[in-house]
Design a protein around this motif. Structure first.
Motif, short mmCIF file in Angstrom:
data_model
loop_
_atom_site.label_atom_id
_atom_site.label_comp_id
_atom_site.label_asym_id
_atom_site.label_seq_id
_atom_site.Cartn_x
_atom_site.Cartn_y
_atom_site.Cartn_z
N ASP A 283 80.04 9.57 57.60
CA ASP A 283 80.02 8.06 57.03
C ASP A 283 81.02 7.75 56.02
N LEU A 347 73.85 1.81 60.61
CA LEU A 347 74.59 2.94 59.94
C LEU A 347 75.75 2.29 59.25
N VAL A 349 79.37 2.70 57.37
CA VAL A 349 80.64 3.61 57.17
C VAL A 349 81.46 3.31 56.22
#
Length: 352
Positions: A283, A347, A349
């Motif tokens: 990440d 998610l 990053v």
């Protein structure tokens, strides 16, 4: 005493024994090694033994204990040595796509006979079998005989109960694959393709109080259902994104105390609505990072965004790993026939 011990001499003897087994007795299905935890065994010995098996019988299946450092199921994919993982005395929380595995477990607390042993209940062991099959695994169940070669009476009772249960429901175990459904609160599911149609074998642990068995988030439009034991037909219908099976009229005598099996037949491969699983190499990245989406049911498409906005039907369609070169939030959602059918997964990053 270990005085004078020579492990290389032992390995030579071991190879000779394995060579005999794989040469003189026809096709061997599985070589199930154990004892790699002994401190003098190492990767070199494991690789050599594995290569010997492959050379003598290319189709033999070899477990992951042929070499050191096993980690339950994960070792079978991480090390590339051994064909299947071997979690011991435990059942993984879920299966792993593309990974073969086998839980090895005792009926009591010991692998060998112990007169003071305490045994698991017959119901628990039947449900262990169902749980493992629902996750795509195999069940290796140990029976520890006495010094006279007889089975302890508790083991006999457990095996008789298996015979009783499998006499009714073996179709729901043999030749099946892991459940396409997510977690279901009332039991477990296995699946099988039969004559071009798909059967979901619903193993009911907790019989629904309202007499309605709800199969969650199935996108197939038509279905039929029946009791596996006596083929009694059951009414089924769609309620929102679920299929509901009416089991209120099932006689109490048809409810198995270990696990009752209801068959739900679908006209094609199950279409299951579940949030996409998003994964990335990391990440935090410097130049770029590859983001991928897993666990997508056939017949469902995934739409995604990389700027944090909510995916809609016109958002970019996921067709393979996405390379991100800037900090952002990757969000994904499942769609079927143009409408959203799952929650949004995300998610974040970060480029550093």
């Amino acid at each position: 005493s270990a005085s004078g011990a020579d492990l290389d001499r032992y390995v030579k003897y071991l190879h000779a024994q394995v060579t005999e087994l794989l040469t003189n007795y026809g096709d061997i299905g599985v070589m199930w090694f154990d004892g790699e935890w002994e401190s003098t065994w190492n990767e070199r010995y494991g690789e050599s033994l594995h290569d010997l098996c492959r050379r003598l019988q290319p189709n033999v299946i070899v477990n992951n204990r042929v070499t050191v450092g096993r980690e339950g199921m994960e070792d079978a994919t991480r090390r590339k040595i051994g064909d299947f993982g071997t979690p011991e005395q435990t059942i993984p929380s879920e299966g792993v796509a593309g990974l073969d595995w086998e839980t090895c477990m005792t009926m009591g607390r010991h692998w060998g006979y112990n007169k003071r042993d305490t045994f698991k209940t017959p119901r628990d062991l039947v449900r262990n079998l169902v749980d493992i099959a629902s996750k795509g695994g195999n069940y290796l169940l140990n029976v520890g005989p006495t010094a006279e070669g007889t089975f302890p009476e508790p083991s006999v009772g457990i095996l008789r109960n298996y015979a009783r249960w499998m006499g009714k429901y073996s179709e729901s175990i043999y030749g099946t694959v892991a459940s396409p459904l997510g977690a279901i609160p009332w039991g477990r599911c296995t699946a099988k393709e039969v004559d071009g149609k798909w059967r979901l074998y619903l193993h009911v642990f907790d019989w629904p109080a309202d007499g309605r068995l709800r199969v969650p988030l199935v996108g197939n439009e038509s279905s039929r259902a029946w009791m596996l034991e006596d083929k009694r037909r059951l009414r089924s219908h769609k309620v929102g994104n679920d299929i509901v099976i009416e089991v209120v009229e099932v006689p109490r005598a048809q409810v198995d105390e270990d696990a009752t099996v209801v068959v739900l037949e679908l006209p094609n491969k199950p279409i299951v609505y579940r949030p996409p699983r998003i994964a990335a190499e990391a990440d935090i990245f410097v130049e770029s990072v590859s983001v991928r989406v897993n666990d997508v049911s056939e017949g469902v498409e995934v739409r995604y965004t990389v700027n944090g906005s909510e995916p809609i039907a016109s958002s970019q369609k996921y067709e393979g790993p996405v390379t991100m070169t800037a900090t952002g939030v990757f969000r994904a959602r499942a769609f079927h026939n143009g409408r959203p059918v799952s929650d949004v997964s995300e998610l974040r990053v970060n480029k550093v």
